[in-house]
Design an enzyme around this catalytic site. Structure first.
Site, PDB file in Angstrom:
ATOM      1  CB  SER A 159      -6.805   9.364  -1.910  1.00  0.00           C
ATOM      2  OG  SER A 159      -6.685   8.243  -2.694  1.00  0.00           O
ATOM      3  CD  GLU A 209      -4.532   9.289   1.491  1.00  0.00           C
ATOM      4  OE1 GLU A 209      -5.479   8.541   0.953  1.00  0.00           O
ATOM      5  OE2 GLU A 209      -3.115   8.824   0.973  1.00  0.00           O
ATOM      6  CB  CYS A 255      -0.882  -0.013   1.299  1.00  0.00           C
ATOM      7  SG  CYS A 255      -2.379   1.014   1.195  1.00  0.00           S
ATOM      8  CG  ASP A 256      -1.568   4.726  -0.807  1.00  0.00           C
ATOM      9  OD1 ASP A 256      -1.705   3.699  -1.191  1.00  0.00           O
ATOM     10  OD2 ASP A 256      -2.054   5.635  -0.759  1.00  0.00           O
TER      11      ASP A 256
HETATM   12 FE1  FES Z   1      -3.863   0.233  -0.040  1.00  0.00          FE
HETATM   13 FE2  FES Z   1      -5.122   1.383  -1.875  1.00  0.00          FE
HETATM   14  S1  FES Z   1      -3.276   0.663  -2.103  1.00  0.00           S
HETATM   15  S2  FES Z   1      -5.762   1.215   0.069  1.00  0.00           S
END
Ligand code: FES
Length: 616
Positions: A525, A500, A161-162
Site C-alpha cells: 500500500s 498489497e 481510489c488508487d
Molecule cells: Fe481508496 Fe485508500 S484511497 S482505500
C-alpha cells in the site's frame, strides 16, 4: 440544423480517425475542426441507425436538433456503495451529477455511468485484496467498452481510489478520445481522543501491530483513565475516516492524483482540492467547459501521455515521497499508451531528484495540509521554476503546464511540508529499482533513508502473506536478530493479483521492529513504510529466485548500489534448487482471477493484461 442530410450509406464525411491506434478496432469519425459530435455522428446522422436513435430519444435526447448535433460526453464515475471513503455515494456520484448538468449547459449530452471499484482499506490483509489490482484493468476495460460501443465523443472520468486513476487513464489511452480526469479528492484527517492525536486509516494498521506487541496505550489524562488497548483500537477505528475522500497521506491515491496533474491530465488543483471542498464542486463544473476546449482543439490522451509527461510524474512522485504502486501504474499506463517507459527511467529520475515532502506515511502531514499551503499547483510552480518539472508539456486545458500554474500563489511562506531544494530530506529519490541474483528483472524499494540505506539479514520465508500476518499476530517475529521477511507467491500471477501487504508492513512499524526488512513479489500500500522491497521480478510463480530462497540465507539490500542479493547462495546452489522446484498449481482455476492470472504480465512492465509488444 443537422450536420448532414438525412441520407443513408457512408457518404457523410466520416473518415478513419487519424489519431487512432491501428492495433485497435477502427471507428470512423468526422474530421477535426468541424462539429464536435465526431464519433456519435455515425449513429445519429440521417436514418442509418434508427434503432440507435430511438433508444437515445428514450434515454433522454430532447429533440432532433440535439440528436443530430450534440456531442456525447461519457461521465464515468468509479462509484459504488459500501466504501465510505474513496468511492463514496454522496461524493463521486454527486460529482458526476454536477458534471452532467454542466455538460448539458454546454449544449452537449452527458451520459453518466459507473465502473466497479475495490476498497483497498476494506480488503487489506484478506483474500479480497487479490481483486484490487485487477480492478484497474476492469475499470479500463469498462470505460473503453462504453466509450467505444456507445460512440462517445469524449470522456470525463471521476475516480477516487488508487487503481481507479490508472484504470481511467489506461482506458483513455485505448479509446484516445478527448478526456479529462477529475480526482475525487482526499479525506479530512480524524482525531483520536484516547491517543490525543490526528489519525487516519493507516493508524489502524500500525495500532494493530502496536497492540500485539503491547505498545498501544491510551493517554492518561483526567477523564480517560482506565481505557484498555481494545478501547483505543475502537476509538481509532471510529475516528480514522471522518467523511468522504481518498486516504489522506501521500499514499497511492494521492500519488497518482498528483502525478496525473503533473502530466496535464487534470485541471490545475484537482489533486489537492479536498473531496468536500467547494473548489472540488467548481472543478466539476469547469471540467465541462474545458472538455469542450479539448474537443475543439482535438487534444487527445496520447498527445498528453508522452515520455516528457511520464518524466514529470516520476519527478513529482520522488519529490513528494509517493507510493511504490506509482511505479507499477506509470509502467502500465505507459505500456497502454505505447510510451517507452522502463524501470531504468525510474532509476534515472530517482538518482537526480531529491525527496522533499514531510508527508505521511514516512512524514507528518496529510494532503489536506498541503492544500492549505498552496496545493499541488504551487509545488509544480516551484519545481518548474527550478527546472525539475517540464512546464512546456501540453495539458487538457489547451495551455501548457507552466501556463496553468502561472497565476497560482507560491507555497505559503514558512510552510513546513515541502522542504527547500537546498535542504532535502534525502538528496535522491526514495523509490529505488533494485536488481541482483534475488531479483534479476527488478524490484522496487521504498527507502526514505529513515531506516538506513542498506540492510543485511537472514531470510525468513513465508509462502503467503497470511502466514506472516499469523506470525506477527502471535508476536513470533523476534526483535534481537536482523531478519529479511520474504513473502512470496503473491505476484501478479501467483497471488493472483499482487496483493498489497500493508497489514504486515504496518504491524512491523507499529510494533517498532527495527530489525526487519520486508521483501515480496507482491506489492505494498502507499501507506506502507519501513525498509520495504516489492514487485520482485521474476515472481515466485514463474520460478524466479524468490521461489528458491530458504530460511537462513543471507540477503543484502543496498539502496546505494541498487542491489538485492543472496550473498551466501552460489549460482550452482541456485541451479540445484531450481531443479527441485515445482510450480504450485494455480490458486484460482475459474473466474476473473483465473483469467487475470492467465493474461497478466510481470510487474516490471506494469502487470498489464494486454501487453504492448515493443522492442524499445
Ligand atoms: Fe481508496 Fe485508500 S484511497 S482505500
Amino acid at each position: 440544423m443537422s450536420n448532414t442530410p438525412a441520407t443513408t450509406g457512408y457518404s457523410s464525411g466520416l473518415l478513419d480517425d487519424p489519431k487512432a491506434d491501428p492495433q485497435y478496432i477502427q471507428f470512423k469519425c468526422l474530421p477535426p475542426g468541424g462539429p464536435l459530435n465526431r464519433w456519435s455522428h455515425e449513429v445519429t446522422r440521417g436514418h442509418d441507425y434508427p434503432g440507435a436513435q430511438a433508444m437515445l430519444y428514450g434515454a433522454g435526447v430532447p429533440n432532433e436538433e440535439m440528436m443530430k448535433n450534440a456531442p456525447h460526453v461519457g461521465i464515468a464515475t468509479v462509484w459504488w456503495e459500501g466504501n465510505p471513503v474513496c468511492n463514496r455515494p454522496t461524493h463521486l456520484l454527486e460529482f458526476g451529477k454536477i458534471v452532467k448538468r454542466a455538460v448539458e449547459k454546454q449544449k452537449m449530452l452527458g451520459w453518466q455511468y459507473n465502473a466497479v471499484g475495490v476498497s483497498d482499506a476494506i480488503t487489506m490483509g484478506n483474500e479480497g485484496m487479490r481483486y484490487s489490482l485487477q480492478s484497474r484493468d476492469i475499470i479500463a476495460d469498462s470505460i473503453e467498452t462504453v466509450t467505444c460501443a456507445q460512440h462517445h465523443d469524449a470522456n470525463i472520468a471521476i475516480p477516487g481510489c488508487d487503481k481507479n486513476m490508472p484504470g481511467v487513464v489506461m482506458a483513455a489511452a485505448r479509446h484516445n478520445r478527448p478526456f479529462i480526469m477529475i480526482y475525487g479528492g482526499a479525506i479530512q484527517k480524524g482525531y483520536s481522543e484516547l491517543l490525543e492525536r490526528d489519525v487516519n486509516v493507516s493508524t489502524c494498521y500500525e495500532a494493530s501491530g502496536a497492540m500485539t506487541y503491547g505498545k498501544l496505550h491510551a493517554k492518561t489524562n483526567p477523564g480517560i483513565e482506565g481505557r484498555t488497548p481494545s478501547d483505543v483500537m475502537s476509538d481509532i477505528e471510529h475516528h480514522s475516516c471522518p467523511g468522504a475522500g481518498a486516504c489522506g497521506g501521500m499514499y497511492t491515491a494521492n500519488t497518482m492524483a498528483t502525478a496525473l496533474e503533473a502530466m496535464g491530465l487534470t485541471l490545475p488543483g484537482s489533486s489537492s482540492y479536498p473531496a468536500l471542498s467547494p473548489e472540488k464542486s467548481r472543478e466539476c463544473e469547469r471540467a465541462a467547459e474545458v472538455i469542450k476546449v479539448t474537443m475543439e482543439k482535438d487534444i487527445r490522451p496520447r498527445d498528453l501521455l508522452t515520455k516528457e509527461s511520464f518524466e514529470n510524474a516520476l519527478v513529482l512522485t520522488m519529490i513528494l515521497g509517493g507510493s511504490t504502486n506509482g511505479v507499477l501504474h506509470f509502467l502500465a499506463m505507459a505500456n497502454t499508451a505505447e510510451v517507452p517507459l522502463a524501470l531504468e527511467d525510474v532509476d534515472r529520475v530517482s538518482n537526480k531528484t531529491p525527496f522533499l515532502a514531510d508527508l505521511a506515511p514516512s512524514g507528518k502531514y496529510l494532503m489536506e495540509d498541503l492544500y492549505k499551503v498552496g496545493g499541488t499547483p504551487s509545488v509544480l510552480k516551484m519545481l518548474i521554476a527550478a527546472g525539475l518539472i517540464n512546464g512546456d508539456i501540453p495539458t487538457v486545458t489547451g495551455r501548457t503546464l507552466a501556463e496553468n500554474v502561472a497565476d497560482w500563489p507560491s507555497l505559503s511562506p514558512g510552510q513546513k511540508i515541502i522542504r527547500p531544494l537546498s535542504d532535502p530530506i534525502k538528496e535522491t529519490g526514495h523509490l529505488r529499482v533494485l536488481r541482483g541474483n534475488f531479483a534479476p528483472e527488478g524490484a522496487v524499494a521504498k527507502i526514505t533513508g529513515k531506516e538506513g540505506l542498506s540492510f543485511t539479514g537472514k531470510a525468513r520465508v513465508f509462502n503467503k502473506e497470511h502466514e506472516l500476518d499469523e506470525a506477527l499476530s502471535k508476536g513470533a517475529i523476534p526483535r534481537d536478530e536482523n531478519l529479511v521477511l520474504v513473502v512470496r507467491y503473491e505476484g501478479p500471477r501467483g497471488g493472483p493479483g499482487m496483493p498489497e501487504q500493508l497489514r504486515a508492513s504496518a504491524a512491523i512499524m507499529g510494533a517498532g521492529l527495527k530489525n526487519i526488512a520486508l521483501v515480496t513479489d507482491g506489492r505494498y500500500s502507499g501507506a506502507s513504510h519501513g525498509f520495504i522491497v516489492g514487485h520482485v521480478t521474476p515472481e515466485a510463480a514463474r520460478g524466479g529466485p524468490i521461489a528458491l530462497v530458504k530460511d537462513g540465507d543471507t540477503i543484502v539490500i543496498d539502496a546505494i548500489k541498487n542491489r538485492i542479493d543472496m550473498t551466501n547462495v552460489s549460482d550452482e546452489e541456485l541451479q540445484e534448487r531450481r531443479k527441485l522446484w515445482k510450480a504450485p498449481p494455480p490458486r484460482a482455476k475459474r473466474g476473473v482471477l483465473a483469467k487475470y492470472a492467465r493474461l497478466v504480465g510481470d510487474a516490471s512492465h506494469g502487470a498489464v493484461t494486454d501487453q504492448w509488444e515493443s522492442d524499445f
